[in-house]
Design an enzyme around this catalytic site. Structure first.
Site, PDB file in Angstrom:
ATOM      1  N   GLY A   1      17.163  39.609  30.085  1.00 37.84           N
ATOM      2  CA  GLY A   1      17.252  38.187  29.785  1.00 37.84           C
ATOM      3  C   GLY A   1      16.004  37.563  29.209  1.00 37.84           C
ATOM      4  O   GLY A   1      15.974  36.367  28.927  1.00 37.84           O
TER       5      GLY A   1
ATOM      6  N   SER B   1     -18.162  55.481  48.937  1.00 40.37           N
ATOM      7  CA  SER B   1     -17.028  54.563  49.014  1.00 40.37           C
ATOM      8  C   SER B   1     -17.239  53.517  47.925  1.00 40.37           C
ATOM      9  O   SER B   1     -18.243  52.801  47.941  1.00 40.37           O
ATOM     10  CB  SER B   1     -16.964  53.904  50.388  1.00 40.37           C
TER      11      SER B   1
ATOM     12  N   TYR C   1      -9.520  59.598  49.079  1.00 46.20           N
ATOM     13  CA  TYR C   1      -8.752  58.585  49.799  1.00 46.20           C
ATOM     14  C   TYR C   1      -8.849  57.242  49.093  1.00 46.20           C
ATOM     15  O   TYR C   1      -9.736  57.013  48.255  1.00 46.20           O
ATOM     16  CB  TYR C   1      -9.254  58.452  51.241  1.00 46.20           C
TER      17      TYR C   1
END
Length: 880
Positions: A101, A769, A857
């Site tokens: 749409g 990290s 991770y």
């Protein structure tokens, strides 16, 4: 030159990047021998050529279209523009990624004053022909020449209905419809200054250009931004011979799904209308019948349709969203595509299709969207509260979920208020694609018209927004902004209502919400996810309660514990402030001695709750002024106390301290490792608390994994000095306690220099990290708070940036720094562990990048763990 125009019979399902999803699927169905009206597809590349050339038609394109159209004429036995047996066509968009749409369509193209009379002779049905002509004039004027459909066309249609005393479009007489033709042509001339083109080839070129341009209309751009779709993909244009569902009662048109897209139930689902065209169903102009009724009304055709649908689901190995038309008792398939569905439906469908032997576990994982899966975890209404709530209306359960908010009738207002964080419910007679920006930020959508496959329903399902449609017993007064229920109760703008999209109920007031319940399908699906993914998913958690929540969502550790949040506790803040204002190391240590047992309690509880999973503790990071009263507040307090003749010395002294600590750019000032090196006793206290807690837990028989993270390193010597101090404290504590605990010391890489010199830093770190929020700020030179408030949204809208780099990782810049850091680090430290702990760790596209470059991770907020896990599993399959 590459082929720009393809006949349906020349393509296949693997060509979606070139032919768009719709074109590729039409080609595939044609080659399977299914009843598909013949046609041609203009490629997505041609669209981008048109746009990049300043919206100018590529040279020779229309000659190629005309040549392909000759073949379509032969296939249909009709001629385009022929005064005796004319071929009519539809012109539709079709991007490689479904955008339902969002772009434009024109039907019945090829009609003019001459061909409409030919159609009357061929069909002996003047009403159908004039209906088709007035629809074409409406679409051509509003789409190709951008006229306001409601203002210039629908108002004239309403006048005819009023004159004839009828309510539905289908009740207007042939003469009434015929009377609209000269009116529409006159208004087109009046508004645009151009005559409506009688030449079908001029109509066709105008329509093709309109579909090309619709790639960049605001709603399409907004949809792509929301769904992270590349703005350079472009749309294909499908020119398809028309078949008609509005020739009489032996005709119909509809939309269906091979399974219920709201719940996932393995049951044929959809809606249709007799004597109608497709736009009537999706626009919600008339409320359609459930697809099951077709089995009674046209049993043979229903059976044929269901058989085709099952074959398509089996072939595409996914739920199919199909459009069909029945013309004089003959079935035609106009489109099939993978169906949009709610997150709960997606998981159920994936599990059940695997159990039915249709797909593998791997395929099951690939057909669930990680960006929507967390919708399943959203709160739902309390069953008792629903029973007691006052019902306003009930309608079609168009899209499940619970929504509570203030009534807003205007889309623009809903967009502004929703973006500002206000909870609103968008209430409309019916929605159209231009409402998408208001729907996107509303809590839910309520419409008076439309069914389960209307625009509102389809878009709401795709967004995960609750939607109740087809509430025909409600009246809306847009001028006075009121909603009147069947019992006469009037609700005004800003009144609070609640929507239950799963039950199709509208309720007054704020109905109580409860936590969602996870079912067996969820558990089974995520067991498959865990089997396949190789990258761990940890949580950002700062309290024992956060850890409980994280484990509930499947966290495999804590990748970021922000200790400053512990210091904000009202009982601790006075001692934190005393530590900050202390004039000597001794006075500072005295305050820290009060904080030590508090920190110990925090870490003891968190390590105990987490068990043998790693807990990464980031030492104090923010600048010290964040723990003190604001400078502005203190100035005001001192002035007030002076004016009242009261003692202001203590407040004035605090003001001098705050002024002394103030920095012109505090986020790049005395914070992170710089703070720990300037006042080493702060970090010493924190490390002592960590290791005392861990040693005591180990003595009690618990397994612990402390990872200590030193933030904001820019130079290797910062890490080297800080680690020496902190390692000494850790060893002292273990010696005092008579217990050895395995631990890791690492650093947060947030500064580009640290990334560039990662080989030096890795010699003193056991893990990296990546704090991607700050690393993005430093790499782009953006202040996140300022950038997002002032220019980033505009950058995305203007396509200067593909996405907001604070939401999805900038892989070419920030991502390249991360990849380079790990490569350099592994050269000197092969056992170096790498992970991401910014909120990028929960963004599926960013997670996939992290897997691709070999990180160990990602860490994100607890609620985003499931989507991170799913993205990590999909990354394994995509990189095979």
């Amino acid at each position: 030159m590459q082929k720009r125009v393809w006949l349906f019979k020349e393509g296949n399902a693997d060509m979606r990047n070139l032919l768009g999803g719709k074109g590729a699927n039409l080609a595939e169905m044609t080659n399977l021998g299914l009843p598909v009206p013949p046609g041609l597809t203009i490629t997505t590349e041609t669209c981008m050529d048109y746009i990049n050339n300043g919206n100018k038609m590529p040279e020779g394109l229309m000659d190629e279209v005309k040549a392909a159209l000759k073949t379509v004429e032969e296939q249909k036995g009709q001629k385009f523009g022929d005064p005796v047996n004319p071929l009519l066509v539809s012109v539709r968009s079709g991007a490689r990624v479904s955008m339902p749409g969002m772009m434009e369509t024109i039907l019945n193209l090829g009609l003019n004053d001459e061909t409409v009379e030919a159609m009357i002779k061929l069909t002996n049905n003047p009403r159908f022909c004039y209906d088709s002509y007035r629809r074409f004039l409406t679409m051509f004027g509003s789409v190709a020449w951008e006229m306001d459909r409601q203002k210039y066309f629908e108002t004239e249609l309403e006048k005819v209905k009023e004159r004839e005393g009828v309510k539905e479009d289908t009740e207007i007489s042939a003469e009434g419809l015929k009377s609209l033709i000269p009116v529409y042509k006159a208004v087109i001339k009046e508004v645009t200054g151009k005559e409506f083109p009688q030449d079908p080839y001029v109509q066709l070129q105008e329509a093709i250009e309109a579909v090309f341009r619709s790639w960049n209309i605001p709603r399409a751009v907004a949809y792509r931004n929301m769904n992270k779709i590349d703005h350079n993909f472009g749309t294909a244009v499908n020119v398809q011979s028309m078949v008609f569902g509005n020739m009489g009662d032996d005709c119909a048109t509809g939309v269906s799904f091979t399974r219920n897209p709201a719940t996932g139930e393995n049951k044929f689902y959809g809606e249709y209308l007799t004597n109608a065209q497709g736009e009537d169903v999706v626009a919600g102009i008339r409320t359609p019948k459930p697809i099951a009724a077709l089995e009674t009304e046209m049993p043979e055709l229903y059976k044929q349709y269901v058989d085709i649908a099952k074959k398509l689901e089996l072939g595409y190995k996914d739920v199919q969203d199909m459009e069909f038309t029945i013309e004089r008792g003959k079935l035609y398939i106009l489109q099939t595509r993978n169906g949009k569905r709610t997150a709960a439906a997606a998981v159920r469908i994936a599990v059940e299709m695997q159990e039915e032997g249709i797909i593998s576990k791997e395929r099951a994982i690939q057909i669930v969207d990680p960006y929507t899966v967390n919708q399943i975890l959203l709160p739902c209404f309390d069953a008792k509260a629903i029973e007691q709530a006052k019902k306003i209306s009930s309608g079609v359960n168009a899209s499940p979920g619970a929504a509570v908010g203030k009534i807003v009738f205007d889309t623009e207002e809903a967009a502004v208020r929703g973006e500002a964080g206000e909870k609103v419910i968008l209430v409309r007679v019916e929605t159209c694609p231009d409402d998408i920006h208001g729907m996107a930020v509303a809590q839910g959508v309520l419409t008076l018209r439309g069914g389960a496959t209307s625009h509102a329903a389809v878009v709401a399902k795709g967004m995960g927004k609750p939607c109740v449609s087809g509430c025909e017993d409600i009246k809306i007064d847009l001028n006075n902004e009121t909603l009147t229920a069947a019992d006469g109760t009037v609700y005004h703008k800003d009144d609070i209502i609640s929507l239950d999209g799963g039950k199709g109920i509208v309720m007054a007031g704020e109905v109580k919400l409860v936590e969602a319940q996870i079912d067996e399908n969820w558990n089974k699906f995520f067991s498959w996810v865990d089997e396949i993914r190789t990258m761990k998913v940890e949580a950002n958690a700062d309290t024992p309660k956060d850890i409980v929540n994280s484990l509930k969502f499947g966290a495999e550790g804590v990748g970021l514990c922000r200790t400053e949040h512990m210091f904000m506790d009202p009982e601790r803040l006075p001692w934190v402030q005393k530590m900050i204002i202390a004039g000597t190391p001794e006075a500072r240590k005295e305050a820290l001695a009060k904080l030590l047992p508090m920190q110990y309690e925090d870490f003891y509880a968190m390590f105990k709750e987490l068990g043998d999973k790693p807990l990464t503790v980031r030492l104090l990071d923010p600048p010290l002024h964040e723990f003190l009263p604001s400078k502005e507040d203190l100035i005001a307090e001192v002035a007030t106390l002076k004016a009242l003749g009261k003692d202001y010395k203590e407040k004035e002294e605090m003001l001098h301290i705050v002024e002394g600590l103030s920095e012109s750019n505090p986020m790049m000032g005395l914070r992170g490792c710089r703070l720990g090196l300037t006042y080493p006793e702060i970090n010493e206290m924190q490390v002592r608390a960590i290791f005392e807690a861990c040693c005591d837990l180990k003595k009690e028989g618990h397994k612990v994994q402390p990872w200590v993270m030193i933030p904001l390193i820019g130079h290797v010597n910062e890490l080297k000095v800080a680690k020496e101090i902190l390692t000494r404290v850790a060893k002292d504590v273990m010696s005092e306690k008579g217990v050895e605990v395995e631990y890791k010391f690492g650093t947060m890489i947030e500064i580009p220099r640290a990334a560039i010199t990662a080989d030096e830093i890795a010699q003193h770190a056991e893990f990296f990290s990546f704090g991607t929020n700050d690393l993005t700020q430093m790499t782009f030179g953006y202040s996140r708070d300022d950038a997002e408030g002032k220019f980033l949204n505009r950058y995305v809208e203007q396509k200067i940036l593909a996405t907001n780099p604070f939401e999805t990782l900038d892989t070419k810049g920030v991502g390249a720094l991360i990849e380079m850091s790990m490569e350099k680090g592994h050269k000197v430290n092969p056992n170096l562990v790498g992970g991401v702990c910014g909120e990028h760790g929960g963004d599926p596209d960013s997670v996939k990048f992290c897997h691709k470059i070999g990180l160990n991770y990602v860490s994100c907020s607890p609620f985003r763990i499931p989507q991170a896990k799913l993205a990590a599993a999909q990354a394994v399959l995509e990189n095979k």
